[in-house]
Design a protein around this motif. Sequence first.
Motif, PDB file in Angstrom:
ATOM      1  N   GLY A  93       0.777  -1.228   0.000  1.00 16.23           N
ATOM      2  CA  GLY A  93       0.000   0.000   0.000  1.00 16.23           C
ATOM      3  C   GLY A  93       0.806   1.275   0.000  1.00 16.23           C
ATOM      4  O   GLY A  93       0.231   2.367  -0.076  1.00 16.23           O
ATOM      5  N   SER A  94       2.122   1.177   0.067  1.00 20.65           N
ATOM      6  CA  SER A  94       2.951   2.388   0.141  1.00 20.65           C
ATOM      7  C   SER A  94       3.222   3.011  -1.220  1.00 20.65           C
ATOM      8  O   SER A  94       3.316   4.234  -1.347  1.00 20.65           O
ATOM      9  N   GLY A  95       3.367   2.193  -2.248  1.00 21.84           N
ATOM     10  CA  GLY A  95       3.722   2.704  -3.569  1.00 21.84           C
ATOM     11  C   GLY A  95       5.217   2.807  -3.757  1.00 21.84           C
ATOM     12  O   GLY A  95       6.006   2.606  -2.821  1.00 21.84           O
ATOM     13  N   ALA A  96       5.631   3.115  -4.974  1.00 21.76           N
ATOM     14  CA  ALA A  96       7.051   3.225  -5.320  1.00 21.76           C
ATOM     15  C   ALA A  96       7.559   4.625  -5.018  1.00 21.76           C
ATOM     16  O   ALA A  96       6.894   5.623  -5.307  1.00 21.76           O
ATOM     17  N   ASP A  97       8.733   4.704  -4.453  1.00 23.26           N
ATOM     18  CA  ASP A  97       9.326   6.014  -4.150  1.00 23.26           C
ATOM     19  C   ASP A  97       9.704   6.763  -5.424  1.00 23.26           C
ATOM     20  O   ASP A  97       9.636   7.995  -5.479  1.00 23.26           O
ATOM     21  N   PHE A  98      10.108   6.016  -6.439  1.00 20.28           N
ATOM     22  CA  PHE A  98      10.461   6.603  -7.730  1.00 20.28           C
ATOM     23  C   PHE A  98       9.804   5.775  -8.837  1.00 20.28           C
ATOM     24  O   PHE A  98       9.934   4.551  -8.854  1.00 20.28           O
ATOM     25  N   VAL A  99       9.121   6.466  -9.733  1.00 22.24           N
ATOM     26  CA  VAL A  99       8.538   5.815 -10.905  1.00 22.24           C
ATOM     27  C   VAL A  99       9.218   6.400 -12.133  1.00 22.24           C
ATOM     28  O   VAL A  99       9.184   7.623 -12.347  1.00 22.24           O
ATOM     29  N   ILE A 100       9.829   5.547 -12.928  1.00 28.10           N
ATOM     30  CA  ILE A 100      10.480   5.988 -14.159  1.00 28.10           C
ATOM     31  C   ILE A 100       9.498   5.738 -15.294  1.00 28.10           C
ATOM     32  O   ILE A 100       9.301   4.600 -15.721  1.00 28.10           O
ATOM     33  N   ASP A 101       8.860   6.812 -15.762  1.00 27.15           N
ATOM     34  CA  ASP A 101       7.780   6.699 -16.731  1.00 27.15           C
ATOM     35  C   ASP A 101       8.337   6.802 -18.144  1.00 27.15           C
ATOM     36  O   ASP A 101       8.981   7.797 -18.514  1.00 27.15           O
ATOM     37  N   ILE A 102       8.094   5.753 -18.936  1.00 29.71           N
ATOM     38  CA  ILE A 102       8.561   5.699 -20.312  1.00 29.71           C
ATOM     39  C   ILE A 102       7.433   5.969 -21.292  1.00 29.71           C
ATOM     40  O   ILE A 102       7.637   6.482 -22.387  1.00 29.71           O
ATOM     41  N   GLY A 103       6.208   5.657 -20.904  1.00 30.89           N
ATOM     42  CA  GLY A 103       5.082   5.716 -21.829  1.00 30.89           C
ATOM     43  C   GLY A 103       4.579   7.106 -22.131  1.00 30.89           C
ATOM     44  O   GLY A 103       4.013   7.352 -23.192  1.00 30.89           O
ATOM     45  N   GLY A 104       4.723   8.040 -21.191  1.00 29.16           N
ATOM     46  CA  GLY A 104       4.183   9.374 -21.401  1.00 29.16           C
ATOM     47  C   GLY A 104       2.702   9.436 -21.089  1.00 29.16           C
ATOM     48  O   GLY A 104       2.239   8.917 -20.067  1.00 29.16           O
ATOM     49  N   ALA A 105       1.933  10.054 -21.961  1.00 29.83           N
ATOM     50  CA  ALA A 105       0.515  10.310 -21.690  1.00 29.83           C
ATOM     51  C   ALA A 105      -0.264   9.038 -21.380  1.00 29.83           C
ATOM     52  O   ALA A 105      -1.135   9.027 -20.508  1.00 29.83           O
ATOM     53  N   SER A 106       0.064   7.941 -22.063  1.00 28.95           N
ATOM     54  CA  SER A 106      -0.740   6.726 -21.911  1.00 28.95           C
ATOM     55  C   SER A 106      -0.505   6.023 -20.578  1.00 28.95           C
ATOM     56  O   SER A 106      -1.323   5.192 -20.170  1.00 28.95           O
ATOM     57  N   THR A 107       0.591   6.318 -19.895  1.00 29.62           N
ATOM     58  CA  THR A 107       0.897   5.640 -18.628  1.00 29.62           C
ATOM     59  C   THR A 107       0.984   6.578 -17.442  1.00 29.62           C
ATOM     60  O   THR A 107       1.117   6.119 -16.305  1.00 29.62           O
ATOM     61  N   LEU A 108       0.884   7.864 -17.687  1.00 28.72           N
ATOM     62  CA  LEU A 108       1.220   8.822 -16.638  1.00 28.72           C
ATOM     63  C   LEU A 108       0.285   8.747 -15.427  1.00 28.72           C
ATOM     64  O   LEU A 108       0.733   8.798 -14.271  1.00 28.72           O
ATOM     65  N   ILE A 109      -1.008   8.628 -15.653  1.00 26.84           N
ATOM     66  CA  ILE A 109      -1.926   8.558 -14.512  1.00 26.84           C
ATOM     67  C   ILE A 109      -1.670   7.293 -13.700  1.00 26.84           C
ATOM     68  O   ILE A 109      -1.667   7.320 -12.460  1.00 26.84           O
ATOM     69  N   GLN A 110      -1.428   6.176 -14.369  1.00 24.99           N
ATOM     70  CA  GLN A 110      -1.112   4.950 -13.644  1.00 24.99           C
ATOM     71  C   GLN A 110       0.197   5.090 -12.866  1.00 24.99           C
ATOM     72  O   GLN A 110       0.329   4.582 -11.759  1.00 24.99           O
ATOM     73  N   SER A 111       1.161   5.795 -13.451  1.00 23.27           N
ATOM     74  CA  SER A 111       2.429   6.019 -12.753  1.00 23.27           C
ATOM     75  C   SER A 111       2.211   6.808 -11.467  1.00 23.27           C
ATOM     76  O   SER A 111       2.789   6.505 -10.420  1.00 23.27           O
ATOM     77  N   VAL A 112       1.362   7.833 -11.552  1.00 21.51           N
ATOM     78  CA  VAL A 112       1.067   8.634 -10.363  1.00 21.51           C
ATOM     79  C   VAL A 112       0.357   7.779  -9.312  1.00 21.51           C
ATOM     80  O   VAL A 112       0.671   7.848  -8.118  1.00 21.51           O
ATOM     81  N   LYS A 113      -0.580   6.953  -9.741  1.00 24.40           N
ATOM     82  CA  LYS A 113      -1.285   6.078  -8.799  1.00 24.40           C
ATOM     83  C   LYS A 113      -0.338   5.077  -8.137  1.00 24.40           C
ATOM     84  O   LYS A 113      -0.542   4.687  -6.985  1.00 24.40           O
TER      85      LYS A 113
END
Length: 335
Positions: free
Chosen positions: A221-241
């Motif tokens: 339930g804590s989440g990742a401290d760092f998310v390295i987002d490669i997808g851009g718009a298509s993955t960004l909301i999921q990365s934030v979640k």
Amino acid sequence: MREYRLNEFHGFDSLVLTEASTPTPGPSQVLVKVHAVSLQQRDLMVAKGTYPKPLQPGIVPASDMAGEIVAIGSKVIKFSVGDRVCANLAMPGFVFGDLGAEIDGVLAEFKLFDADPQRLVRFPDHLTYREASTLPCAALTAYAALHGPVPVKRGDVVLVQGTSGVSISVLQFALAMGATVIVTSSSDEKLKVAETLGAQYGINYNTTPQWEEEVMKITNGSGADFVIDIGGASTLIQSVKACAFGGWVQLVGVIGHADADLNALPLFAISKNICMQGVITGGVDRFIQMNQLIDSLKWRPYIDKEFTFEKAVEAFRYMNGRSHVGKVVIQVSRD
């Protein structure tokens, strides 16, 4: 000498192997024997004509190179014959690099450079030329993503999307820094490779489309401290979640679909108090810092497949197929 040129930008078949005279360095120039070139997404865009910069027909493509200085001009004092160097992609004033797009690149047996410490960087002795050719873009971007205003530290959880050259470098660097790494991919086979390299968790986003929920389960339930987002718009909301409260989302790529609905993004970002940062490779100072870390760790990049110089078109086509994990390298020199 032999060199590849792009007379048109209609794809990889536009690459033509040609003969040219080996250049002689001027007073403030050096001649580099190119031993190896690694490919990056930018090279594919240039060949296809989709790069968002003006392209000059007849250009020599590619930017990421490792080679040996074989001749120097009379006024050169900061480099010597025999120095093993990489070409630095991120010159001042060229955020996305000029080599292989605005000026001739490095897919040639020899390349003439100005003897500029901003352009040429010596690499650690333990690396081969093929390994060192992967440093200018993939490794340096990964290093920049993990060494932002708040660097990754031991015990952090790092989530990285995909198994490209940048993503695999993120995996390797993050593990070396003591982090726990979660990798997402469309392929179980690619995830197996990532796990052999040390990834503690792998998520197939085809079979688990709500992968951000799986990240929350893995982290209790804590989440990742760092998310390295490669997808851009298509993955960004999921990365934030998938990000921890107060964590970082590092924006590295935009290879996903650009028409995604991002209306809810501000609310999600605010509710998690996250920081977002756009990541580029960085300048020569960061390159030197990374090389110092690489030298101390005796770190080696992961190369998926190597091609001979004569098979450069096949190398482009192979990378475009996205079946690779890590880097695709062209061995230029015959020795």
